[in-house]
Design a protein around this motif. Structure first.
Motif, PDB file in Angstrom:
ATOM      1  N   SER A  22       0.990  -1.142   0.190  1.00  0.00           N
ATOM      2  CA  SER A  22      -0.039   0.213  -0.115  1.00  0.00           C
ATOM      3  C   SER A  22       0.699   1.192  -0.072  1.00  0.00           C
ATOM      4  CB  SER A  22      -0.852  -0.103   1.201  1.00  0.00           C
ATOM      5  OG  SER A  22      -0.161   0.160   2.404  1.00  0.00           O
ATOM      6  N   GLY A  23       0.100   2.287  -0.207  1.00  0.00           N
ATOM      7  CA  GLY A  23       0.916   3.646  -0.106  1.00  0.00           C
ATOM      8  C   GLY A  23       2.151   3.690  -1.137  1.00  0.00           C
ATOM      9  N   ILE A  24       3.081   4.467  -0.888  1.00  0.00           N
ATOM     10  CA  ILE A  24       4.310   4.537  -1.720  1.00  0.00           C
ATOM     11  C   ILE A  24       4.786   3.213  -1.959  1.00  0.00           C
ATOM     12  CG2 ILE A  24       6.825   5.270  -1.759  1.00  0.00           C
ATOM     13  CD1 ILE A  24       6.030   7.363   0.279  1.00  0.00           C
ATOM     14  N   GLY A  25       4.760   2.024  -1.151  1.00  0.00           N
ATOM     15  CA  GLY A  25       5.146   0.940  -1.461  1.00  0.00           C
ATOM     16  C   GLY A  25       4.428   0.186  -2.785  1.00  0.00           C
ATOM     17  N   ALA A  26       3.188   0.503  -2.627  1.00  0.00           N
ATOM     18  CA  ALA A  26       2.402   0.009  -3.793  1.00  0.00           C
ATOM     19  C   ALA A  26       2.718   0.318  -5.339  1.00  0.00           C
ATOM     20  CB  ALA A  26       0.899   0.142  -3.535  1.00  0.00           C
ATOM     21  N   GLU A  27       2.909   1.767  -5.242  1.00  0.00           N
ATOM     22  CA  GLU A  27       3.269   2.470  -6.327  1.00  0.00           C
ATOM     23  C   GLU A  27       4.600   1.925  -6.838  1.00  0.00           C
ATOM     24  OE1 GLU A  27       1.553   4.517  -8.265  1.00  0.00           O
ATOM     25  OE2 GLU A  27      -0.045   4.598  -7.105  1.00  0.00           O
ATOM     26  N   ILE A  28       5.750   2.023  -5.985  1.00  0.00           N
ATOM     27  CA  ILE A  28       6.848   1.416  -6.316  1.00  0.00           C
ATOM     28  C   ILE A  28       6.836  -0.136  -6.836  1.00  0.00           C
ATOM     29  CG2 ILE A  28       9.068   0.428  -5.397  1.00  0.00           C
ATOM     30  CD1 ILE A  28       9.120   2.723  -3.600  1.00  0.00           C
ATOM     31  N   THR A  29       5.890  -1.082  -6.280  1.00  0.00           N
ATOM     32  CA  THR A  29       5.599  -2.453  -6.731  1.00  0.00           C
ATOM     33  C   THR A  29       5.013  -2.598  -8.047  1.00  0.00           C
ATOM     34  OG1 THR A  29       5.154  -3.412  -4.479  1.00  0.00           O
ATOM     35  CG2 THR A  29       4.379  -4.528  -6.317  1.00  0.00           C
ATOM     36  N   LYS A  30       4.166  -1.526  -8.406  1.00  0.00           N
ATOM     37  CA  LYS A  30       3.492  -1.537  -9.720  1.00  0.00           C
ATOM     38  C   LYS A  30       4.482  -1.009 -10.681  1.00  0.00           C
ATOM     39  CE  LYS A  30      -0.136   0.744  -8.006  1.00  0.00           C
ATOM     40  NZ  LYS A  30      -1.448   1.459  -7.785  1.00  0.00           N
ATOM     41  N   ALA A  31       5.019  -0.001 -10.308  1.00  0.00           N
ATOM     42  CA  ALA A  31       6.276   0.575 -11.376  1.00  0.00           C
ATOM     43  C   ALA A  31       7.316  -0.341 -11.778  1.00  0.00           C
ATOM     44  CB  ALA A  31       6.933   1.941 -10.505  1.00  0.00           C
ATOM     45  N   PHE A  32       7.814  -1.162 -10.852  1.00  0.00           N
ATOM     46  CA  PHE A  32       8.816  -2.180 -11.358  1.00  0.00           C
ATOM     47  C   PHE A  32       8.087  -3.316 -12.267  1.00  0.00           C
ATOM     48  CE2 PHE A  32      11.721  -0.669  -7.945  1.00  0.00           C
ATOM     49  CZ  PHE A  32      12.748  -0.640  -8.630  1.00  0.00           C
ATOM     50  N   ALA A  33       6.769  -3.840 -11.606  1.00  0.00           N
ATOM     51  CA  ALA A  33       6.049  -4.686 -12.514  1.00  0.00           C
ATOM     52  C   ALA A  33       5.718  -4.084 -13.888  1.00  0.00           C
ATOM     53  CB  ALA A  33       4.785  -5.262 -11.771  1.00  0.00           C
ATOM     54  N   ALA A  34       5.624  -3.025 -14.176  1.00  0.00           N
ATOM     55  CA  ALA A  34       5.324  -2.352 -15.523  1.00  0.00           C
ATOM     56  C   ALA A  34       6.457  -2.296 -16.262  1.00  0.00           C
ATOM     57  CB  ALA A  34       4.841  -1.187 -15.273  1.00  0.00           C
ATOM     58  N   GLN A  35       7.754  -2.347 -15.762  1.00  0.00           N
ATOM     59  CA  GLN A  35       9.096  -2.295 -16.508  1.00  0.00           C
ATOM     60  C   GLN A  35       9.750  -3.638 -16.873  1.00  0.00           C
ATOM     61  OE1 GLN A  35      11.059   0.636 -16.804  1.00  0.00           O
ATOM     62  NE2 GLN A  35       9.283   2.027 -16.087  1.00  0.00           N
ATOM     63  N   ASP A  55      -3.973  -8.295  -8.801  1.00  0.00           N
ATOM     64  CA  ASP A  55      -4.491  -7.351  -9.678  1.00  0.00           C
ATOM     65  C   ASP A  55      -3.406  -6.590 -10.453  1.00  0.00           C
ATOM     66  OD1 ASP A  55      -6.829  -7.999  -8.697  1.00  0.00           O
ATOM     67  OD2 ASP A  55      -7.158  -6.053  -7.262  1.00  0.00           O
ATOM     68  N   THR A  56      -2.116  -6.786 -10.130  1.00  0.00           N
ATOM     69  CA  THR A  56      -0.965  -6.408 -10.969  1.00  0.00           C
ATOM     70  C   THR A  56      -0.397  -7.320 -12.032  1.00  0.00           C
ATOM     71  OG1 THR A  56      -0.547  -5.116  -9.011  1.00  0.00           O
ATOM     72  CG2 THR A  56       1.380  -5.341 -10.756  1.00  0.00           C
ATOM     73  N   ALA A  57      -0.146  -6.997 -13.251  1.00  0.00           N
ATOM     74  CA  ALA A  57       0.009  -7.646 -14.384  1.00  0.00           C
ATOM     75  C   ALA A  57       1.677  -7.833 -14.195  1.00  0.00           C
ATOM     76  CB  ALA A  57      -0.216  -7.016 -15.475  1.00  0.00           C
ATOM     77  N   GLY A  58       2.142  -9.115 -14.361  1.00  0.00           N
ATOM     78  CA  GLY A  58       3.591  -9.358 -14.491  1.00  0.00           C
ATOM     79  C   GLY A  58       3.989 -10.329 -13.650  1.00  0.00           C
ATOM     80  N   ASP A  59       5.305 -10.638 -13.249  1.00  0.00           N
ATOM     81  CA  ASP A  59       5.911 -11.615 -12.542  1.00  0.00           C
ATOM     82  C   ASP A  59       6.022 -11.029 -11.153  1.00  0.00           C
ATOM     83  OD1 ASP A  59       6.990 -13.900 -11.586  1.00  0.00           O
ATOM     84  OD2 ASP A  59       8.798 -13.987 -12.891  1.00  0.00           O
ATOM     85  N   ILE A  60       4.980 -11.259 -10.387  1.00  0.00           N
ATOM     86  CA  ILE A  60       5.115 -10.718  -9.160  1.00  0.00           C
ATOM     87  C   ILE A  60       4.539 -11.719  -7.985  1.00  0.00           C
ATOM     88  CG2 ILE A  60       2.593  -9.960  -9.412  1.00  0.00           C
ATOM     89  CD1 ILE A  60       3.159  -7.445  -7.955  1.00  0.00           C
ATOM     90  N   ALA A  61       5.379 -11.706  -6.859  1.00  0.00           N
ATOM     91  CA  ALA A  61       5.219 -12.515  -5.803  1.00  0.00           C
ATOM     92  C   ALA A  61       5.062 -11.973  -4.287  1.00  0.00           C
ATOM     93  CB  ALA A  61       6.257 -13.711  -5.744  1.00  0.00           C
ATOM     94  N   PHE A  62       4.270 -12.236  -3.447  1.00  0.00           N
ATOM     95  CA  PHE A  62       4.057 -11.797  -2.080  1.00  0.00           C
ATOM     96  C   PHE A  62       4.436 -12.775  -1.016  1.00  0.00           C
ATOM     97  CE2 PHE A  62       0.736 -11.681   1.514  1.00  0.00           C
ATOM     98  CZ  PHE A  62       1.288 -10.949   1.981  1.00  0.00           C
ATOM     99  N   GLU A  63       4.993 -12.348   0.095  1.00  0.00           N
ATOM    100  CA  GLU A  63       5.217 -13.297   1.314  1.00  0.00           C
ATOM    101  C   GLU A  63       4.957 -12.504   2.344  1.00  0.00           C
ATOM    102  OE1 GLU A  63       6.242 -16.302   1.951  1.00  0.00           O
ATOM    103  OE2 GLU A  63       6.309 -16.729  -0.073  1.00  0.00           O
ATOM    104  N   PHE A  64       3.880 -13.048   3.491  1.00  0.00           N
ATOM    105  CA  PHE A  64       3.532 -12.315   4.547  1.00  0.00           C
ATOM    106  C   PHE A  64       4.686 -12.181   5.390  1.00  0.00           C
ATOM    107  CE2 PHE A  64       2.314 -12.411   8.977  1.00  0.00           C
ATOM    108  CZ  PHE A  64       1.395 -11.529   9.119  1.00  0.00           C
TER     109      PHE A  64
END
Length: 251
Positions: A22-35, A55-64
Motif C-alpha cells: 500500500s501507499g508508496i510501496g504499492a506504487e513502487i511495486t506496480k512501477a517495477f512490474a510495469a518495467q 491485480d498487478t500484471a507481471g511476474d509478482i510474488a508476495f510473502e507475509f
C-alpha cells in the motif's frame, strides 16, 4: 498527461521491496512490474497485499512478514528467492509514521519503533547482499523522510529512525561499493497516500504545508516510485551514497 521513462535495464531484474502492499510501496511495486522486473514484496497486511499481487500484471510474488521479526524477514526473502531468483535490487520501504508525544514514550515503545522503522533495513541488506555480490552488483534504495530535515515534532522515535536511514545508506555504500553494489536514499516530503489523507491531511494542514513548498502541487506517491526506478536502473550506475529528494522543495 505525464509521460514517464522506460528503463530497459530493469527488464528481467529481480526486485525485493518491504512494505510493498500500500501507499508508496504499492506504487513502487506496480512501477517495477510495469518495467518487466520480477517483483517480490513482503508486507504485514495480507489482504491488501494479496489483492495487489492478483491485480498487478507481471511476474509478482508476495510473502507475509512482520518485519520486526528478523528471522521471519530472512525466511520470507528466501522464499521469494526460490520463486524469483536472488534479488539484485532491494527497496527498503516499510515504515509507520504513527504520532506520539515525547512525554509518553517508554523504552519498550522506543525499541518497537526502531524495529518497525529502521532495524529491518540493515538485516534486509544483509540478507540480499551475498546474492548481489555473486551477481556482480546491485542497487539498494532506502526510504527516509524529510521530517527530520524540517524539524517536525510529534513523533520523535519515527523522526530519529528516518534520520538514521541516511547514515545506514552512507556506511553500507562504502562497504558494498567494491562489489559494485550501489546504496542510496530517497527522501520523500509529505506524500499524499490514502493513510495520510485519512489521518492527517486536513485542509488547514495542507495549506500550511503548501506554503512551505517551492512547488504548489501536492506530492503523489507515483513520483517516489519514479525516483526509485531511476536509482535502480543502469542510468544511475555512478550514483551511490547519496540522498535524493522528492519533496517539492519543502522547507
Amino acid at each position: 498527461m505525464t509521460q514517464f521513462a522506460h528503463y530497459p535495464s530493469l527488464k528481467g531484474k529481480t526486485v525485493f521491496i518491504t512494505g510493498g502492499a500500500s501507499g508508496i510501496g504499492a506504487e513502487i511495486t506496480k512501477a517495477f512490474a510495469a518495467q518487466g522486473a520480477r517483483m517480490g514484496f513482503v508486507d504485514f497486511d495480507r489482504t491488501t497485499a494479496e489483492a495487489l499481487a492478483n491485480d498487478t500484471a507481471g511476474d509478482i510474488a508476495f510473502e507475509f512478514c512482520d518485519l520486526r521479526d528478523i528471522d521471519a524477514l530472512r525466511a520470507a526473502f528466501a522464499k521469494l528467492a526460490e520463486r524469483l531468483g536472488p534479488a539484485t535490487i532491494l527497496v527498503n520501504n516499510a515504515a509507520r509514521d504513527d504520532r506520539h508525544g515525547w512525554q509518553d514514550v517508554t523504552p519498550d515503545y522506543w525499541d518497537e519503533r526502531q524495529n518497525t522503522n529502521l532495524r529491518h533495513m540493515f538485516f534486509a541488506i544483509q540478507a540480499v547482499a551475498p546474492g548481489m555480490i555473486a551477481a556482480g552488483g546491485g542497487s539498494i534504495i532506502n526510504m527516509s523522510s524529510n521530517s527530520w530535515r524540517e524539524a517536525v515534532g510529534g513523533m520523535p522515535a519515527y523522526v530519529t529512525a528516518k534520520a538514521a536511514v541516511e547514515g545506514l545508506t552512507r556506511t553500507m555504500a562504502r562497504d558494498l561499493g567494491p562489489h559494485r553494489i550501489r546504496v542510496n536514499t530517497v527522501v520523500p516530503g509529505w506524500v499524499m497516500t490514502e493513510r495520510q489523507k485519512t489521518l492527517w491531511a486536513t485542509p488547514e494542514a495542507l495549506e500550511k504545508h503548501r506554503q512551505g513548498q517551492c512547488l504548489p502541487d501536492l506530492i503523489d506517491p507515483v513520483y517516489l516510485a519514479r525516483m526509485v526506478l531511476f536509482l535502480a536502473s543502469d542510468d544511475a550506475a555512478m550514483c551511490t551514497a547519496n540522498a535524493y529528494m522528492v519533496e517539492a522543495g519543502s522547507i
